[in-house]
Design a protein around this motif. Sequence first.
Motif, PDB file in Angstrom:
ATOM      1  N   SER A 259       0.719  -1.198   0.046  1.00 55.11           N
ATOM      2  CA  SER A 259      -0.004  -0.043  -0.027  1.00 55.11           C
ATOM      3  C   SER A 259       1.018   1.200  -0.041  1.00 55.11           C
ATOM      4  CB  SER A 259      -0.851   0.038   1.106  1.00 55.11           C
ATOM      5  OG  SER A 259      -0.199  -0.046   2.366  1.00 55.11           O
ATOM      6  N   PRO A 260       1.247   1.926  -1.115  1.00 57.44           N
ATOM      7  CA  PRO A 260       1.895   2.960  -1.156  1.00 57.44           C
ATOM      8  C   PRO A 260       1.376   4.232  -0.650  1.00 57.44           C
ATOM      9  CG  PRO A 260       1.668   1.916  -3.294  1.00 57.44           C
ATOM     10  CD  PRO A 260       0.789   1.383  -2.377  1.00 57.44           C
ATOM     11  N   SER A 261       2.160   5.253  -0.323  1.00 54.41           N
ATOM     12  CA  SER A 261       1.692   6.283   0.268  1.00 54.41           C
ATOM     13  C   SER A 261       1.094   7.430  -0.783  1.00 54.41           C
ATOM     14  CB  SER A 261       2.836   7.103   1.035  1.00 54.41           C
ATOM     15  OG  SER A 261       3.684   7.491   0.121  1.00 54.41           O
ATOM     16  N   MET A 262       0.433   8.292  -0.387  1.00 57.37           N
ATOM     17  CA  MET A 262      -0.299   9.085  -1.001  1.00 57.37           C
ATOM     18  C   MET A 262       0.733   9.912  -1.991  1.00 57.37           C
ATOM     19  SD  MET A 262      -2.807  12.647  -0.183  1.00 57.37           S
ATOM     20  CE  MET A 262      -1.400  13.426   0.570  1.00 57.37           C
ATOM     21  N   ILE A 263       1.666  10.532  -1.818  1.00 57.40           N
ATOM     22  CA  ILE A 263       2.877  11.194  -2.617  1.00 57.40           C
ATOM     23  C   ILE A 263       3.304  10.257  -3.509  1.00 57.40           C
ATOM     24  CG2 ILE A 263       4.699  10.720  -1.196  1.00 57.40           C
ATOM     25  CD1 ILE A 263       5.244  13.633  -1.890  1.00 57.40           C
ATOM     26  N   THR A 264       3.542   8.943  -3.234  1.00 54.03           N
ATOM     27  CA  THR A 264       4.086   8.101  -4.395  1.00 54.03           C
ATOM     28  C   THR A 264       2.969   7.577  -5.253  1.00 54.03           C
ATOM     29  OG1 THR A 264       5.460   6.718  -2.371  1.00 54.03           O
ATOM     30  CG2 THR A 264       5.127   5.532  -4.360  1.00 54.03           C
ATOM     31  N   ARG A 265       1.755   7.470  -4.913  1.00 58.13           N
ATOM     32  CA  ARG A 265       0.617   7.309  -5.803  1.00 58.13           C
ATOM     33  C   ARG A 265       0.364   8.649  -6.644  1.00 58.13           C
ATOM     34  NH1 ARG A 265      -2.186   5.509  -1.193  1.00 58.13           N
ATOM     35  NH2 ARG A 265      -3.475   7.453  -1.136  1.00 58.13           N
ATOM     36  N   PHE A 266       0.667   9.692  -5.999  1.00 61.21           N
ATOM     37  CA  PHE A 266       0.567  11.028  -6.725  1.00 61.21           C
ATOM     38  C   PHE A 266       1.641  11.262  -7.917  1.00 61.21           C
ATOM     39  CE2 PHE A 266       2.038  15.235  -7.515  1.00 61.21           C
ATOM     40  CZ  PHE A 266       1.114  15.764  -8.128  1.00 61.21           C
ATOM     41  N   PHE A 267       2.776  10.656  -7.757  1.00 63.62           N
ATOM     42  CA  PHE A 267       3.843  10.746  -8.456  1.00 63.62           C
ATOM     43  C   PHE A 267       3.814   9.584  -9.465  1.00 63.62           C
ATOM     44  CE2 PHE A 267       6.189  13.390  -5.469  1.00 63.62           C
ATOM     45  CZ  PHE A 267       6.255  14.489  -6.424  1.00 63.62           C
ATOM     46  N   GLY A 268       3.105   8.673  -9.296  1.00 67.34           N
ATOM     47  CA  GLY A 268       3.123   7.426 -10.107  1.00 67.34           C
ATOM     48  C   GLY A 268       1.680   7.605 -10.989  1.00 67.34           C
ATOM     49  N   SER A 269       0.925   8.784 -10.753  1.00 72.84           N
ATOM     50  CA  SER A 269      -0.372   8.793 -11.335  1.00 72.84           C
ATOM     51  C   SER A 269      -0.183   8.932 -12.992  1.00 72.84           C
ATOM     52  CB  SER A 269      -1.169  10.034 -10.937  1.00 72.84           C
ATOM     53  OG  SER A 269      -0.447  11.118 -11.284  1.00 72.84           O
ATOM     54  N   LYS A 270      -1.209   8.769 -13.709  1.00 75.78           N
ATOM     55  CA  LYS A 270      -1.263   8.810 -15.270  1.00 75.78           C
ATOM     56  C   LYS A 270      -0.645  10.214 -15.510  1.00 75.78           C
ATOM     57  CE  LYS A 270      -3.989   4.810 -16.291  1.00 75.78           C
ATOM     58  NZ  LYS A 270      -4.778   4.450 -17.457  1.00 75.78           N
ATOM     59  N   THR A 271      -1.419  11.305 -14.947  1.00 75.45           N
ATOM     60  CA  THR A 271      -1.037  12.615 -15.289  1.00 75.45           C
ATOM     61  C   THR A 271       0.468  12.932 -15.053  1.00 75.45           C
ATOM     62  OG1 THR A 271      -3.301  13.250 -14.680  1.00 75.45           O
ATOM     63  CG2 THR A 271      -1.426  14.948 -14.870  1.00 75.45           C
ATOM     64  N   MET A 272       0.924  12.525 -14.020  1.00 71.41           N
ATOM     65  CA  MET A 272       2.392  12.801 -13.607  1.00 71.41           C
ATOM     66  C   MET A 272       3.332  12.019 -14.645  1.00 71.41           C
ATOM     67  SD  MET A 272       2.332  15.401 -11.646  1.00 71.41           S
ATOM     68  CE  MET A 272       3.898  15.476 -11.132  1.00 71.41           C
ATOM     69  N   THR A 273       2.991  10.828 -14.957  1.00 69.02           N
ATOM     70  CA  THR A 273       3.556  10.248 -15.874  1.00 69.02           C
ATOM     71  C   THR A 273       3.697  10.592 -17.255  1.00 69.02           C
ATOM     72  OG1 THR A 273       2.886   8.062 -14.742  1.00 69.02           O
ATOM     73  CG2 THR A 273       3.900   7.649 -16.805  1.00 69.02           C
ATOM     74  N   TYR A 274       2.647  10.987 -17.578  1.00 68.72           N
ATOM     75  CA  TYR A 274       2.474  11.786 -18.859  1.00 68.72           C
ATOM     76  C   TYR A 274       3.426  13.015 -18.985  1.00 68.72           C
ATOM     77  CZ  TYR A 274       0.795  14.551 -22.815  1.00 68.72           C
ATOM     78  OH  TYR A 274       0.446  14.986 -23.957  1.00 68.72           O
ATOM     79  N   LEU A 275       3.344  14.049 -17.943  1.00 71.17           N
ATOM     80  CA  LEU A 275       4.299  15.078 -17.737  1.00 71.17           C
ATOM     81  C   LEU A 275       5.802  14.800 -17.762  1.00 71.17           C
ATOM     82  CD1 LEU A 275       2.102  17.197 -15.335  1.00 71.17           C
ATOM     83  CD2 LEU A 275       2.466  17.296 -17.778  1.00 71.17           C
ATOM     84  N   GLY A 276       5.780  13.587 -16.936  1.00 75.87           N
ATOM     85  CA  GLY A 276       7.368  13.105 -16.993  1.00 75.87           C
ATOM     86  C   GLY A 276       7.755  12.557 -18.415  1.00 75.87           C
ATOM     87  N   GLY A 277       6.869  12.186 -19.286  1.00 70.89           N
ATOM     88  CA  GLY A 277       7.202  11.781 -20.299  1.00 70.89           C
ATOM     89  C   GLY A 277       7.374  12.806 -21.236  1.00 70.89           C
ATOM     90  N   LEU A 278       6.865  13.835 -21.133  1.00 74.67           N
ATOM     91  CA  LEU A 278       7.081  15.201 -22.265  1.00 74.67           C
ATOM     92  C   LEU A 278       8.413  15.699 -21.641  1.00 74.67           C
ATOM     93  CD1 LEU A 278       3.528  16.651 -22.219  1.00 74.67           C
ATOM     94  CD2 LEU A 278       4.749  15.542 -23.962  1.00 74.67           C
ATOM     95  N   ALA A 279       8.551  15.754 -20.212  1.00 76.17           N
ATOM     96  CA  ALA A 279       9.723  16.781 -19.714  1.00 76.17           C
ATOM     97  C   ALA A 279      11.125  16.030 -20.069  1.00 76.17           C
ATOM     98  CB  ALA A 279       9.678  16.775 -18.303  1.00 76.17           C
ATOM     99  N   PHE A 280      11.147  14.615 -19.860  1.00 73.34           N
ATOM    100  CA  PHE A 280      12.551  14.085 -20.167  1.00 73.34           C
ATOM    101  C   PHE A 280      13.063  14.263 -21.557  1.00 73.34           C
ATOM    102  CE2 PHE A 280      15.382  10.317 -21.161  1.00 73.34           C
ATOM    103  CZ  PHE A 280      16.303  10.794 -20.476  1.00 73.34           C
ATOM    104  N   PRO A 281      12.438  14.163 -22.644  1.00 76.61           N
ATOM    105  CA  PRO A 281      12.794  14.593 -24.172  1.00 76.61           C
ATOM    106  C   PRO A 281      13.105  16.022 -24.095  1.00 76.61           C
ATOM    107  CG  PRO A 281      10.760  13.091 -24.337  1.00 76.61           C
ATOM    108  CD  PRO A 281      10.984  13.493 -23.017  1.00 76.61           C
ATOM    109  N   MET A 282      12.450  17.019 -23.461  1.00 75.59           N
ATOM    110  CA  MET A 282      12.947  18.362 -23.509  1.00 75.59           C
ATOM    111  C   MET A 282      14.119  18.499 -22.788  1.00 75.59           C
ATOM    112  SD  MET A 282       9.466  20.457 -22.604  1.00 75.59           S
ATOM    113  CE  MET A 282       7.763  19.534 -22.853  1.00 75.59           C
ATOM    114  N   PHE A 283      14.127  17.833 -21.705  1.00 77.20           N
ATOM    115  CA  PHE A 283      15.515  17.896 -20.828  1.00 77.20           C
ATOM    116  C   PHE A 283      16.678  17.482 -21.858  1.00 77.20           C
ATOM    117  CE2 PHE A 283      18.548  15.940 -18.143  1.00 77.20           C
ATOM    118  CZ  PHE A 283      19.175  16.920 -17.667  1.00 77.20           C
TER     119      PHE A 283
END
Length: 86
Positions: free
Chosen positions: A50-74
């Motif tokens: 049972s992961p904590s709330m912040i772990t679930r937040f960073f693993g959410s689909k929205t954050m995963t999508y944003l991370g997928g955009l941010a890495f190529p930009m970086f």
Amino acid sequence: PICYFVAAYSTLLLRLTQFDFNDAMVRATLFVPLYTKFLTAVHRDCLSASPSMITRFFGSKTMTYLGGLAFPMFILHGPIGQIFYK
């Protein structure tokens, strides 16, 4: 993991105090170790039942999508910046 996250970013507020804390001193002695501890805790928490709330937040689909955009930009902004620098 949330306590390490809050502590790491709270250390950046030390630069706003009356004491003479410069950026390099705060980052090297406080922020980087605390943020590394936060990342380690989140990584271990991902593997728990049972992961904590912040772990679930960073693993959410929205954050995963944003991370997928941010890495190529970086990755691309360095070479593109060098081309247009002068």
